[in-house]
Scaffold this motif. Structure first.
Motif, PDB file in Angstrom:
ATOM      1  N   TYR B 139     -13.544   1.616  24.570  1.00 16.18           N
ATOM      2  CA  TYR B 139     -12.724   1.702  26.022  1.00 16.18           C
ATOM      3  C   TYR B 139     -13.729   1.260  27.031  1.00 16.18           C
ATOM      4  N   GLU B 140     -15.004   1.320  27.140  1.00 19.19           N
ATOM      5  CA  GLU B 140     -16.121   0.798  27.998  1.00 19.19           C
ATOM      6  C   GLU B 140     -15.931  -0.790  27.856  1.00 19.19           C
ATOM      7  N   VAL B 141     -15.763  -1.312  26.687  1.00 19.92           N
ATOM      8  CA  VAL B 141     -15.974  -2.801  26.526  1.00 19.92           C
ATOM      9  C   VAL B 141     -14.514  -3.272  27.346  1.00 19.92           C
ATOM     10  N   THR B 142     -13.477  -2.684  27.224  1.00 18.07           N
ATOM     11  CA  THR B 142     -12.141  -2.933  27.417  1.00 18.07           C
ATOM     12  C   THR B 142     -12.076  -2.960  29.253  1.00 18.07           C
ATOM     13  N   ALA B 143     -12.709  -1.944  29.669  1.00 17.73           N
ATOM     14  CA  ALA B 143     -12.764  -1.521  31.034  1.00 17.73           C
ATOM     15  C   ALA B 143     -13.724  -2.824  31.732  1.00 17.73           C
ATOM     16  N   ILE B 144     -15.009  -3.044  31.070  1.00 13.79           N
ATOM     17  CA  ILE B 144     -15.762  -4.221  31.620  1.00 13.79           C
ATOM     18  C   ILE B 144     -14.865  -5.571  31.665  1.00 13.79           C
ATOM     19  N   CYS B 145     -14.326  -5.734  30.555  1.00 21.07           N
ATOM     20  CA  CYS B 145     -13.780  -7.177  30.666  1.00 21.07           C
ATOM     21  C   CYS B 145     -12.657  -7.030  31.469  1.00 21.07           C
ATOM     22  N   GLY B 154      -5.663  -8.976  28.109  1.00 20.43           N
ATOM     23  CA  GLY B 154      -5.619  -8.355  26.739  1.00 20.43           C
ATOM     24  C   GLY B 154      -6.868  -8.484  26.378  1.00 20.43           C
ATOM     25  N   VAL B 155      -7.408  -7.441  25.650  1.00 22.68           N
ATOM     26  CA  VAL B 155      -8.986  -7.420  25.161  1.00 22.68           C
ATOM     27  C   VAL B 155      -8.792  -7.126  23.723  1.00 22.68           C
ATOM     28  N   ILE B 156      -9.104  -7.983  22.895  1.00 19.74           N
ATOM     29  CA  ILE B 156      -9.317  -7.872  21.202  1.00 19.74           C
ATOM     30  C   ILE B 156     -10.642  -7.275  21.055  1.00 19.74           C
ATOM     31  N   THR B 157     -11.016  -6.161  20.272  1.00 26.74           N
ATOM     32  CA  THR B 157     -12.244  -5.771  20.327  1.00 26.74           C
ATOM     33  C   THR B 157     -12.731  -4.769  19.224  1.00 26.74           C
ATOM     34  N   ILE B 158     -13.968  -4.618  19.057  1.00 28.58           N
ATOM     35  CA  ILE B 158     -14.408  -3.829  17.898  1.00 28.58           C
ATOM     36  C   ILE B 158     -15.556  -2.861  18.513  1.00 28.58           C
ATOM     37  N   GLY B 159     -15.418  -1.639  17.961  1.00 24.61           N
ATOM     38  CA  GLY B 159     -16.418  -0.610  18.340  1.00 24.61           C
ATOM     39  C   GLY B 159     -17.573  -0.709  17.604  1.00 24.61           C
ATOM     40  N   PRO B 160     -18.645   0.290  17.703  1.00 20.72           N
ATOM     41  CA  PRO B 160     -19.968   0.069  16.976  1.00 20.72           C
ATOM     42  C   PRO B 160     -19.682   0.012  15.462  1.00 20.72           C
ATOM     43  N   ALA B 161     -18.531   0.924  15.251  1.00 20.05           N
ATOM     44  CA  ALA B 161     -18.309   1.084  13.521  1.00 20.05           C
ATOM     45  C   ALA B 161     -18.129  -0.387  13.107  1.00 20.05           C
ATOM     46  N   GLY B 162     -17.541  -1.310  13.798  1.00 16.84           N
ATOM     47  CA  GLY B 162     -17.142  -2.610  13.262  1.00 16.84           C
ATOM     48  C   GLY B 162     -18.747  -3.448  13.383  1.00 16.84           C
ATOM     49  N   VAL B 171      -9.776  -3.356  14.063  1.00 19.12           N
ATOM     50  CA  VAL B 171      -9.776  -4.183  15.405  1.00 19.12           C
ATOM     51  C   VAL B 171      -8.515  -3.551  16.249  1.00 19.12           C
ATOM     52  N   THR B 172      -9.044  -3.503  17.540  1.00 17.06           N
ATOM     53  CA  THR B 172      -8.123  -2.964  18.536  1.00 17.06           C
ATOM     54  C   THR B 172      -7.838  -3.843  19.747  1.00 17.06           C
ATOM     55  N   ASN B 173      -6.916  -3.562  20.363  1.00 15.53           N
ATOM     56  CA  ASN B 173      -6.499  -4.156  21.700  1.00 15.53           C
ATOM     57  C   ASN B 173      -5.943  -3.175  22.522  1.00 15.53           C
ATOM     58  N   ASN B 174      -5.466  -3.540  23.911  1.00  8.01           N
ATOM     59  CA  ASN B 174      -5.310  -2.519  24.789  1.00  8.01           C
ATOM     60  C   ASN B 174      -3.766  -2.491  25.116  1.00  8.01           C
ATOM     61  N   ASP B 175      -3.364  -1.359  25.677  1.00  6.64           N
ATOM     62  CA  ASP B 175      -1.960  -1.260  26.423  1.00  6.64           C
ATOM     63  C   ASP B 175      -1.974  -1.683  27.769  1.00  6.64           C
ATOM     64  N   PRO B 176      -1.004  -1.626  28.302  1.00  2.48           N
ATOM     65  CA  PRO B 176      -0.984  -2.256  29.709  1.00  2.48           C
ATOM     66  C   PRO B 176      -1.653  -1.506  30.623  1.00  2.48           C
ATOM     67  N   ASN B 345     -11.009   5.785  18.327  1.00  3.16           N
ATOM     68  CA  ASN B 345     -10.418   4.638  18.889  1.00  3.16           C
ATOM     69  C   ASN B 345     -11.701   4.074  19.590  1.00  3.16           C
ATOM     70  N   ASP B 346     -12.452   4.649  20.017  1.00  2.00           N
ATOM     71  CA  ASP B 346     -13.613   4.291  20.865  1.00  2.00           C
ATOM     72  C   ASP B 346     -14.823   3.766  19.952  1.00  2.00           C
ATOM     73  N   VAL B 347     -14.986   4.551  18.580  1.00  2.00           N
ATOM     74  CA  VAL B 347     -16.207   4.265  17.934  1.00  2.00           C
ATOM     75  C   VAL B 347     -15.870   2.945  17.136  1.00  2.00           C
ATOM     76  N   GLY B 348     -14.435   2.840  16.991  1.00  2.56           N
ATOM     77  CA  GLY B 348     -13.889   1.601  16.264  1.00  2.56           C
ATOM     78  C   GLY B 348     -13.301   1.965  14.702  1.00  2.56           C
ATOM     79  N   LEU B 349     -12.833   2.973  14.595  1.00  2.80           N
ATOM     80  CA  LEU B 349     -12.605   3.431  13.285  1.00  2.80           C
ATOM     81  C   LEU B 349     -11.102   3.621  12.877  1.00  2.80           C
ATOM     82  N   ASP B 350     -10.608   3.526  11.806  1.00  3.96           N
ATOM     83  CA  ASP B 350      -9.207   3.769  11.334  1.00  3.96           C
ATOM     84  C   ASP B 350      -9.060   5.172  11.310  1.00  3.96           C
ATOM     85  N   THR B 351      -8.129   5.672  12.047  1.00  2.08           N
ATOM     86  CA  THR B 351      -7.675   7.139  11.984  1.00  2.08           C
ATOM     87  C   THR B 351      -7.356   7.610  10.723  1.00  2.08           C
TER      88      THR B 351
END
Lengths: 79, 575
Positions: B139-145, B154-162, B171-176, B345-351
């Motif tokens: 969430y923070e990475v996306t907000a910074i970008c 659009g930001v494709i990113t990974i969390g600390p888990a990745g 691997v995540t990316n963001n909504d509008p 979602n934030d730490v980067g894991l599959d729920t």
């Protein structure tokens, strides 16, 4: 006979005081079918997409038995 | 002219390549799986220099085709050891397609500990130093970008888990709105991205619907027809837009196939407390939304915005996640479910994998069933990389081994999702046989088993399940290549005009004359290629089986076991 009835997905609006998922004890005559139960509950037939009786798919004409767990759903999906 | 963007992470060389003829009419899963089959040695280490991470928009992404914003991510999975394609909604797929990017391929492996990012615009692509983003949640990475590069990126990113290379990292990316919650979650592809030391890919495109279309008139007519087909079907026009995917919670529970207490029971008496109906009630009361689109142009709007008590929002809470952290753990507090979802979602894991893993840890007695506070505290350890945190991020099978648990719901190393295979047997066939490892989306037999969509097949009997799963797996592989959301399958299975409308859109866009047979042949080809990759990686028919407890233990309330014969499972790929 007494049935255990649950409604979901907005169907609760047809029954005063009902809330989704909360079991309701419904008294009805022996020989009742899914269709007559819906009529008693005043839920329009075309609002119901899936009927489960004791966890198994049922049709409008199916006979109900004392103690049956009956659940009514509008169209649902996801995944 | 569409291009493939390759990033050699060893040399930091970034280059655009012409799309080879053989890939010209592939997209999404068809393209990621084909590139992986062509370029990745099946026996390679998933976290080593020979694996590749391939990201590809679907064929129709970036056009006005309704609900066509799915992005596929592929590679060799660190979780299963086989081929993997995971796809997600969000806004990035349409942006990449609008920029004419057919695929992004991350390859090689850098020496040293530096993190980098890639920024892609209409002017080209460049590498940037991302050391300042490392260690941060998505969430923070996306907000910074979004702050640095504009709120529309659009930001494709990974969390600390990745970053920690944990096998359940996504691997995540963001909504509008900038929520980094649209996950290509399954199979540990976040760890593959982490192994390449790429923290983020920022996609800045002025357009969302700018992908080239050869015959505009024909395309528009077909897209309009398809939108109407989606809107006219009871599930996509009425069910999904009202309560989202979590409307499934109650019907799966009533059908007696809701895995409860780590797959011990088929019903949870508090299921309605974590259902879509409850979610809509709470979300709206708190100023959130019961319905929301994950990308522009979606007519189904099955997402939601759930405000949490701490003021943050979890958007969305999906059915499989609500199951994984709800009934599966005997947790009936939606705020706890949303919190666990948000942390993943934030730490980067599959729920789904994380829910299965927590279920196994509860089975072991390491965390009590039903204890939401303990589950949250355990999951938060992933941020700190403690031994327990790393174990949780390593998936259900590794957790089971570490704690001596034999009731581990997984196939090919991947956790089984929210429909018990003993009383939704068609899905059991899919879990066992899909090349992806246990995956409900790969051949969603819940349609005919439970939802009365696409025909009816008794979920409690073995008859007809192998055929059902086979047909769905073929169709799904094709749909996963179009960029269309898989939920279009609901009307397509029921309405004979659905598939022709999709084919008309593809033909109009690419100037082709494909038929329904061609599309089904594409689905079969994808599956055959993926199966061949797995065979070369060492998989045999012994890997196409469910854990033995599903055959040995009866599941109440129907008291059924998984009784599909091995020969039937082996017949699924008889084409």
């Amino acid at each position: 006979m007494i049935l255990e009835v649950r409604v979901f997905g907005g169907l609760e609006k047809w029954i005063p005081g009902a809330s989704f998922g909360k079991p309701m004890e419904v008294k009805t005559a022996r020989g009742a079918t899914v269709r007559t139960l819906l009529q008693e509950l005043k839920i329009p037939e075309d609002q119901v997409f899936t009927i489960l009786v004791n966890g198994v798919h049922a049709s409008m004409g199916d006979l109900l038995r004392p103690g049956d767990r009956v659940a009514f759903f509008p169209p649902v999906g996801g995944g | 002219m569409a291009k493939i963007l390759r990033f050699n992470t060893s040399t930091k060389e970034l280059k655009y390549e012409d799309v080879p003829e053989k890939y010209a009419v592939l997209g999404g899963r068809a393209l990621t799986s084909r590139i992986v089959c062509d370029e990745v040695p099946a026996t390679c280490d998933p976290l080593g220099p020979f694996n590749k991470l391939v990201i590809a928009p679907g064929l129709l992404s970036g056009t006005s085709a309704p609900s066509s914003g799915r992005i596929s991510v592929g590679g060799k999975s660190p979780l299963t050891g086989g081929i993997k394609e995971a796809n997600a909604g969000g806004i990035t797929s349409q942006k990449l397609a609008s920029l004419g990017i057919k695929a992004i391929v991350l390859e090689g492996k850098p020496a040293g500990g530096d993190w980098c990012g890639i920024k892609i615009t209409a002017a080209g692509a460049e590498v940037f130093d991302a050391n300042d983003l490392a260690g941060k949640g998505t969430y923070e990475v996306t907000a910074i970008c979004r702050e640095r590069y504009g709120s529309k990126v659009g930001v494709i990113t990974i969390g600390p888990a990745g970053e920690m290379l944990l096998p359940a990292a996504g691997v995540t990316n963001n909504d509008p709105e900038g929520n980094s919650s649209r996950y290509a979650g399954r199979g540990g592809l976040g760890a593959v991205m982490g192994s390449k030391k790429v923290k983020a890919i920022v996609v800045d495109s002025p357009g969302t619907f700018d992908a080239p279309v050869k015959d505009q008139e024909k395309f528009k007519a077909a897209a309009k027809k398809f939108a109407k087909i989606l809107q006219d079907h009871p599930v996509t026009g009425q069910g999904l837009p009202s309560y989202g995917t979590n409307v499934l919670m109650n019907i799966i529970n009533e059908a007696g196939t809701l895995p409860t207490r780590n797959f011990r029971y088929g019903r949870f008496d508090k299921a309605s407390e974590v259902s879509g109906e409850k979610l809509a009630e709470v979300a709206v009361a708190r100023g959130g939304k019961a319905t929301h689109a994950c990308h522009p142009g979606c007519v189904m709007r099955c997402s939601n915005i759930y405000p949490m008590p701490d003021g943050k929002v979890c958007a969305p809470v999906e059915y499989e996640t609500a199951w994984a952290f709800g009934p599966n753990l005997e947790i009936s507090d939606l705020d706890v479910v949303a919190r666990l979802n948000y942390i993943c979602n934030d730490v980067g894991l599959d729920t789904i994998e994380t829910g299965c893993t927590l279920g196994v840890l509860m089975e072991a007695g390491a965390i009590p069933f039903g204890d939401g506070k303990a589950a949250i505290a355990a999951l938060e350890e992933v941020y700190r990389g403690t031994p327990l945190g790393r174990l949780i991020g390593s998936g259900s099978v590794i957790a089971g081994r570490a704690y001596g648990v034999t009731r581990v719901p997984a196939v090919k190393g991947q956790g089984i999702p929210a429909y018990d295979p003993r009383s939704c047997k068609g899905n059991g066939v899919t879990y066992a046989t899909t090349p992806m490892g246990a995956d409900h989306t790969a051949g969603y037999a819940v349609t005919a088993n439970i939802l009365s969509v696409g025909g009816k097949v008794d979920p409690l009997q073995p008859a007809g399940q192998a055929d059902l799963s086979r047909n769905l797996q073929i169709a799904t592989a094709a749909v996963d290549s179009t960029g269309l959301c898989l939920f279009v399958a609901f009307p397509v299975l029921d309405n004979p005009e659905g598939l022709p409308a999709i084919i008309e859109m593809i033909n109009a866009q690419y100037g082709l004359s494909l038929t329904a047979d061609d599309v089904m042949a594409l689905g079969r080809d994808i599956l055959k290629g993926e199966r061949e990759f797995n065979r070369r990686a060492g998989f045999t028919s012994a890997d196409d089986r469910l854990p033995e407890f599903f055959a040995a233990e009866e599941l109440p309330p129907h008291n059924t076991r998984f009784d599909i014969k091995d020969e039937e499972l082996d017949s699924v790929f008889n084409f």
